[in-house]
Design an enzyme around this catalytic site. Sequence first.
Site, PDB file in Angstrom:
ATOM      1  N   HIS A  86       0.821  -1.221   0.000  1.00  0.00           N
ATOM      2  CA  HIS A  86       0.000   0.000   0.000  1.00  0.00           C
ATOM      3  C   HIS A  86       0.856   1.273   0.000  1.00  0.00           C
ATOM      4  O   HIS A  86       0.337   2.355  -0.282  1.00  0.00           O
ATOM      5  CB  HIS A  86      -0.998  -0.005   1.169  1.00  0.00           C
ATOM      6  CG  HIS A  86      -0.437   0.456   2.477  1.00  0.00           C
ATOM      7  ND1 HIS A  86      -0.064  -0.403   3.477  1.00  0.00           N
ATOM      8  CD2 HIS A  86      -0.189   1.698   2.950  1.00  0.00           C
ATOM      9  CE1 HIS A  86       0.376   0.292   4.512  1.00  0.00           C
ATOM     10  NE2 HIS A  86       0.312   1.562   4.218  1.00  0.00           N
ATOM     11  N   ASP A 113      -0.687  -7.280   1.660  1.00  0.00           N
ATOM     12  CA  ASP A 113       0.025  -5.997   1.709  1.00  0.00           C
ATOM     13  C   ASP A 113       1.528  -6.248   1.845  1.00  0.00           C
ATOM     14  O   ASP A 113       2.108  -6.121   2.929  1.00  0.00           O
ATOM     15  CB  ASP A 113      -0.520  -5.189   2.902  1.00  0.00           C
ATOM     16  CG  ASP A 113      -0.117  -3.736   2.827  1.00  0.00           C
ATOM     17  OD1 ASP A 113       0.438  -3.330   1.783  1.00  0.00           O
ATOM     18  OD2 ASP A 113      -0.344  -3.009   3.815  1.00  0.00           O
ATOM     19  N   GLY A 163       3.138   6.198   8.762  1.00  0.00           N
ATOM     20  CA  GLY A 163       4.541   6.397   8.391  1.00  0.00           C
ATOM     21  C   GLY A 163       5.412   5.213   8.785  1.00  0.00           C
ATOM     22  O   GLY A 163       6.550   5.098   8.339  1.00  0.00           O
ATOM     23  N   SER A 185       4.431   2.129   8.189  1.00  0.00           N
ATOM     24  CA  SER A 185       4.098   1.043   7.262  1.00  0.00           C
ATOM     25  C   SER A 185       5.324   0.536   6.528  1.00  0.00           C
ATOM     26  O   SER A 185       6.223   1.307   6.191  1.00  0.00           O
ATOM     27  CB  SER A 185       3.100   1.527   6.222  1.00  0.00           C
ATOM     28  OG  SER A 185       1.831   1.527   6.791  1.00  0.00           O
TER      29      SER A 185
HETATM   30  N1  ARG Z   1      -1.041   2.487   7.262  1.00  0.00           N
HETATM   31  C1  ARG Z   1      -0.065   3.113   8.078  1.00  0.00           C
HETATM   32  C2  ARG Z   1       1.094   3.618   7.226  1.00  0.00           C
HETATM   33  O1  ARG Z   1       0.925   3.718   6.036  1.00  0.00           O
HETATM   34  C3  ARG Z   1       0.382   2.211   9.191  1.00  0.00           C
HETATM   35  C4  ARG Z   1      -0.603   2.233  10.249  1.00  0.00           C
HETATM   36  C5  ARG Z   1      -0.286   1.302  11.345  1.00  0.00           C
HETATM   37  N2  ARG Z   1      -1.241   1.590  12.346  1.00  0.00           N
HETATM   38  C6  ARG Z   1      -1.285   0.988  13.523  1.00  0.00           C
HETATM   39  N3  ARG Z   1      -2.186   1.397  14.374  1.00  0.00           N
HETATM   40  N4  ARG Z   1      -0.439   0.029  13.828  1.00  0.00           N
HETATM   41  O2  ARG Z   1       2.115   4.021   7.701  1.00  0.00           O
END
Ligand code: ARG
Length: 313
Positions: free
Chosen positions: A87, A133, A225, A227
């Site tokens: 993603h 992902d 961030g 991810s």
């Molecule tokens: N989707 C987020 C990113 O692009 C990561 C989110 C992780 N969230 C969590 N609560 N562990 O960085």
Amino acid sequence: MKRWKGRRTGLLLPLALLLFWAHSSLAWICGQEMQDRSQQQNNVSAIMGGKPANISKFPWHVGIMNHGYHLCGGSILNEWWVLSASHCFEQINKSNLEIIYGRDDLSTKNMTYQKVDKLIVHPKFDDWLLDNDIALLLLKSPLNLSINKIPICVSELSDLRSWKNCWVTGWGVTNVSGIKIQPEKLQKVQVDLYRWDWCSYLLPVLTKNMLCAGTQDAGKDACQGDSGGALVCNKKRNIATWYQVGIVSWGIGCGKKNLPGVYTKVSHYLNWIINQTAKAGKPYMYEQNSACPLVLSCWAILFLYFVMFLLTW
Ligand code: ARG
């Protein structure tokens, strides 16, 4: 006496070759951290409820920059490959990507970057559920593995009870209430793995390719961030080696009570990684779960030296 001497020299050559092989394989041992306690006492809170991390403790962690801005995290699989999340790369052109490695501080001047030659996102990545992902990045030139750049291990073990001592690292935001603070220093936080059934009760959209991790008390989690970064654990039977069990993927908010972070379950994708890396001409192999490790330990090397010494004496 003469015959023994001849045999001795005959033995020396294979032994020397064995030593050469052992040394070269030591260079790519995965999942090893360097003992450096110099920054352990620092207590500033960050990732969500974490602390600053020293890169020598998480030497597989890399930052992925887009147009010079931090985009996502990733992990070193070997000198050619970085593992991250699909993603992160929607509508991203791989020629704008740069990989930062061997650093825990994004404000360092004159940082060295690696460019990306090939970006492989999972063909079945579902951008709504965030299923599958996972992404692989092939570097333009190989990394020089060293003390601050060490690959992470992966394993086919999927039983949660095999793991302990799990950590997640990243340069993601440290605070979601009010102003979003993006740290310059890499952050780490310790989390517990959740049973899949329990997590899918808390988060009903969970697929079998996902894994949850968090803490009983709210406030400790990955966040925006982070991810693509690695969730790493030790095997209960071997606490000296770190394995990547998850890739930071999503969550509902960050660090909320009974809402753990969701990670891509890496053990479900080992065949995909092997096939994709082979297809790209730079095959990646991981050490299968066996009683006898592929790489000789330092003690075995010392023992070989001792035998060599006896033979030449
Ligand atoms: N989707 C987020 C990113 O692009 C990561 C989110 C992780 N969230 C969590 N609560 N562990 O960085």
